[in-house]
Design an enzyme around this catalytic site. Structure first.
Site, mmCIF file in Angstrom:
data_model
loop_
_atom_site.group_PDB
_atom_site.id
_atom_site.type_symbol
_atom_site.label_atom_id
_atom_site.label_comp_id
_atom_site.label_asym_id
_atom_site.label_seq_id
_atom_site.Cartn_x
_atom_site.Cartn_y
_atom_site.Cartn_z
ATOM 1 N N MET A 1 -0.102 1.195 5.270
ATOM 2 C CA MET A 1 -0.826 1.507 6.498
ATOM 3 C C MET A 1 -1.919 0.473 6.743
ATOM 4 O O MET A 1 -2.514 -0.057 5.801
ATOM 5 C CB MET A 1 -1.447 2.902 6.375
ATOM 6 C CG MET A 1 -2.110 3.397 7.640
ATOM 7 S SD MET A 1 -0.886 3.730 8.916
ATOM 8 C CE MET A 1 -1.943 4.296 10.243
ATOM 9 N N ASP B 1 -4.257 -4.747 6.168
ATOM 10 C CA ASP B 1 -4.670 -5.566 5.031
ATOM 11 C C ASP B 1 -3.537 -6.512 4.632
ATOM 12 O O ASP B 1 -2.401 -6.087 4.437
ATOM 13 C CB ASP B 1 -5.047 -4.665 3.842
ATOM 14 C CG ASP B 1 -5.599 -5.457 2.664
ATOM 15 O OD1 ASP B 1 -6.185 -6.537 2.899
ATOM 16 O OD2 ASP B 1 -5.439 -5.005 1.508
ATOM 17 N N SER C 1 0.855 -1.192 0.000
ATOM 18 C CA SER C 1 0.000 0.000 0.000
ATOM 19 C C SER C 1 0.891 1.242 0.000
ATOM 20 O O SER C 1 1.715 1.394 -0.894
ATOM 21 C CB SER C 1 -0.959 -0.031 1.192
ATOM 22 O OG SER C 1 -1.903 1.018 1.099
ATOM 23 N N THR C 2 0.770 2.112 0.997
ATOM 24 C CA THR C 2 1.509 3.360 1.011
ATOM 25 C C THR C 2 3.012 3.118 0.901
ATOM 26 O O THR C 2 3.594 2.382 1.686
ATOM 27 C CB THR C 2 1.234 4.141 2.312
ATOM 28 O OG1 THR C 2 -0.173 4.254 2.494
ATOM 29 C CG2 THR C 2 1.854 5.522 2.264
ATOM 30 N N HIS D 1 -2.688 -1.030 -3.458
ATOM 31 C CA HIS D 1 -3.814 -0.116 -3.289
ATOM 32 C C HIS D 1 -3.575 1.122 -4.159
ATOM 33 O O HIS D 1 -2.593 1.827 -3.980
ATOM 34 C CB HIS D 1 -3.956 0.306 -1.824
ATOM 35 C CG HIS D 1 -4.218 -0.837 -0.897
ATOM 36 N ND1 HIS D 1 -3.903 -0.794 0.457
ATOM 37 C CD2 HIS D 1 -4.770 -2.068 -1.104
ATOM 38 C CE1 HIS D 1 -4.255 -1.933 1.021
ATOM 39 N NE2 HIS D 1 -4.771 -2.721 0.098
#
Length: 353
Positions: A291, A294, A172-173, A198
């Site tokens: 973050m 998940d 993600s991030t 994401h």
């Protein structure tokens, strides 16, 4: 007498955009969030450079395309001297990935003029500002520039045993560049891979195309029915859940709409859980910077089914959320730095041949 607790410090944000309409929309939207304080704005990169020392922001939002010095050049010039989390506000433009390579933490797609899209944009931007305020920011090294040569991909793996391995990767991030750093160190005949990153709609195809240009293996955005095979990495399309499906002796992907899983669509948990439930051959699960949590539960399910699992370490993660939760619940076989994940993966694969 009741003792009051101090209020949580607000996140100080500087908004940089040459469009007065966009600036007004962003500033008004962010200022409405109880955890965010808009401390100023800048109309271009030079204006931002002059104002940063005075307003001392925790996070900066920045348009990619601006007159004079664009967002990419600004990040390359300024971040090495003043590391700071930067959230890009971008149209559907490939340059966003160059800006991420230059050190930006994350990005949000600019909305059209429909009100519901504006509301969704502000909600997404506010959430990313909060996440960015906790990010571990490092200026991009010169090696991160796409003008420099990529790390030499290792020799082909060979061997029929690699036909019976499936690799899942979630991030993600900070994950766009972290995943690229891993993929560029892998050989052309890597076992089949499925990647969940994401990302807003429209960008996953551009990201897959970028990986395809920069990596040895073939990379493309996944479509339902795509068969997994060696030398192919599939990127889950935005706003769809991507799962692995077994059909006889073959494995394909299913990309469908439906509810979010662990707060995301696509979800790393959805992919990893499908691997734990469906894949009968050897598996590897990799969880990278991001973050939240998940992917952690899905990775644990994979490990419990015998998968080898790798988690990015805290020191090299932009946000040590997803890999941190996975580590804490026992889902990770081994931790590795971003630059070493590929080596750890290849060493494991060679034990299977």
């Amino acid at each position: 007498m009741a003792i009051s607790t101090p209020a949580k410090k607000k996140i100080r944000v500087l908004v940089v955009d040459d469009s007065m309409m966009a600036r007004s929309m962003i500033m008004k939207g962010l200022a409405a969030h109880p955890r965010i304080e808009v401390v100023g704005f800048a109309i271009n990169a030079l204006d931002a450079k002059n104002k940063i020392p005075a307003v001392n922001p925790d996070v900066m939002t920045m348009d990619v395309e601006m007159p004079g010095i664009n967002g990419i050049d600004f990040l390359k010039q300024y971040l090495p001297t003043r590391p700071m989390p930067v959230i890009l506000v971008s149209s559907l433009n490939l340059k966003v990935f160059d800006a991420l390579a230059a050190g930006a933490v994350d990005f949000v797609r600019k909305p059209d003029q429909q009100q519901h899209n504006v509301d969704a944009f502000i909600q997404a931007l506010s959430q990313k500002v909060i996440i960015a305020s906790m990010a571990h920011v490092r200026p991009a090294s010169p090696a991160a520039s796409l003008k420099t040569s990529a790390p030499a991909a290792p020799a082909a793996l060979g061997g029929s045993a690699m036909d019976r391995v499936i690799i899942g990767l979630g991030a993600s991030t900070g994950g766009t560049e972290a995943t690229l750093a891993v993929m560029r160190r892998l050989p052309k005949d890597i076992p089949p891979m499925v990647i969940v990153q994401h990302m807003p709609p429209g960008f996953t195809k551009m990201y897959a195309d970028r990986l395809d240009r920069l990596c040895a293996m073939e990379v493309r955005e996944a479509q339902s029915g795509d068969e997994l095979r060696r030398g192919l990495a599939l990127v889950a399309p935005a706003d769809l859940q991507c799962r692995i499906v077994r059909i006889g002796a073959k494995y394909t992907v299913s990309c469908t709409s439906g509810p979010k899983v662990s707060g995301h669509r696509p979800s790393v948990d959805a992919l990893f859980q499908s691997m734990a439930e469906t894949v009968s051959c050897k598996m590897v699960g990799i969880i990278m910077t991001g973050m939240g949590q998940d992917g952690a539960a899905g990775l644990l399910a994979m490990r419990q089914k015998g998968a080898y699992t790798i988690g990015q370490d805290k020191e090299s993660s932009v946000v040590y959320g997803m890999p941190g939760v996975a580590q804490n619940i026992g889902a990770v076989t081994i931790q590795a730095s971003c630059d070493n994940v590929a080596n750890v993966l290849l060493r494991h694969l060679k034990t299977l041949s």
